[in-house]
Design an enzyme around this catalytic site. Sequence first.
Site, PDB file in Angstrom:
ATOM      1  N   ASP A   1      25.736 -24.989 -14.512  1.00  0.00           N
ATOM      2  CA  ASP A   1      25.455 -25.357 -13.126  1.00  0.00           C
ATOM      3  C   ASP A   1      25.187 -24.113 -12.284  1.00  0.00           C
ATOM      4  O   ASP A   1      25.388 -22.974 -12.723  1.00  0.00           O
ATOM      5  CB  ASP A   1      26.575 -26.219 -12.542  1.00  0.00           C
ATOM      6  N   LYS A   2      24.747 -24.332 -11.063  1.00  0.00           N
ATOM      7  CA  LYS A   2      24.321 -23.232 -10.190  1.00  0.00           C
ATOM      8  C   LYS A   2      25.416 -22.190  -9.997  1.00  0.00           C
ATOM      9  O   LYS A   2      25.140 -20.984  -9.945  1.00  0.00           O
ATOM     10  CB  LYS A   2      23.898 -23.798  -8.829  1.00  0.00           C
TER      11      LYS A   2
END
Length: 227
Positions: free
Chosen positions: A101-102
């Site tokens: 994820d980011k």
Amino acid sequence: MRLNKFLAERLGISRRDADNLINSGRVKVDERIAELGMQVLEAQDILVDNKKVDFPHQYTYLMLNKPRGYVSSRRQQGNTPTLYELLPEKWQALKTVGRLDKDSSGLILLTDDGNFAFEMTHPKFFKIKTYIVELDHAIAPLHQQMISDIGITLPDGVSKLFLTKLPDESGQITGKNLQVEMSEGRNRQIRRTFAALGYEVTTLHRIEFGKYQLGDLKPGQYLEVKK
């Protein structure tokens, strides 16, 4: 590559049978009747009984140290950059093997080999992934035991992680720094597992995926690897 070796590998026959094919005049290289002992290149057209025999596709396997703040998709999300901005044009078509994820960083694999991606991500192949995780506060011994021994029930099933406490920058073991090992890879699974017990993951960094290790690869750097 010698022509008889190429034919043996691509047609599943012995080299002697490949030699017999060549001797019979059934093999052509660039529209010319082939001869025994010929060497062939990938750029050449090779035909057996006027049917083309292709060279095997050369797949690409790439390891990237994804920095925090990049998404693992080809499409940009708002102003958030995509990890593909870190790669040269020739590798823009590669697909990620799983995702980070980011807000996570570390090792991510990219490839154009679908079978490899499946073998690395499907739970039945049991590929261990290792992460360095920092929590907002020290994990309770009971919670560590629950996560490692029993698992935590999430909406998409039980999540079981193997935890090892690590020292912090001062060398102290406070319970906030952990090594996490897992063989699954459900969406934000590590973050959701700790959140279910009241912890926030402040840092999540993947260092291993199966046999692949991040090593000294710096954030944003990439390296072509072998399968």
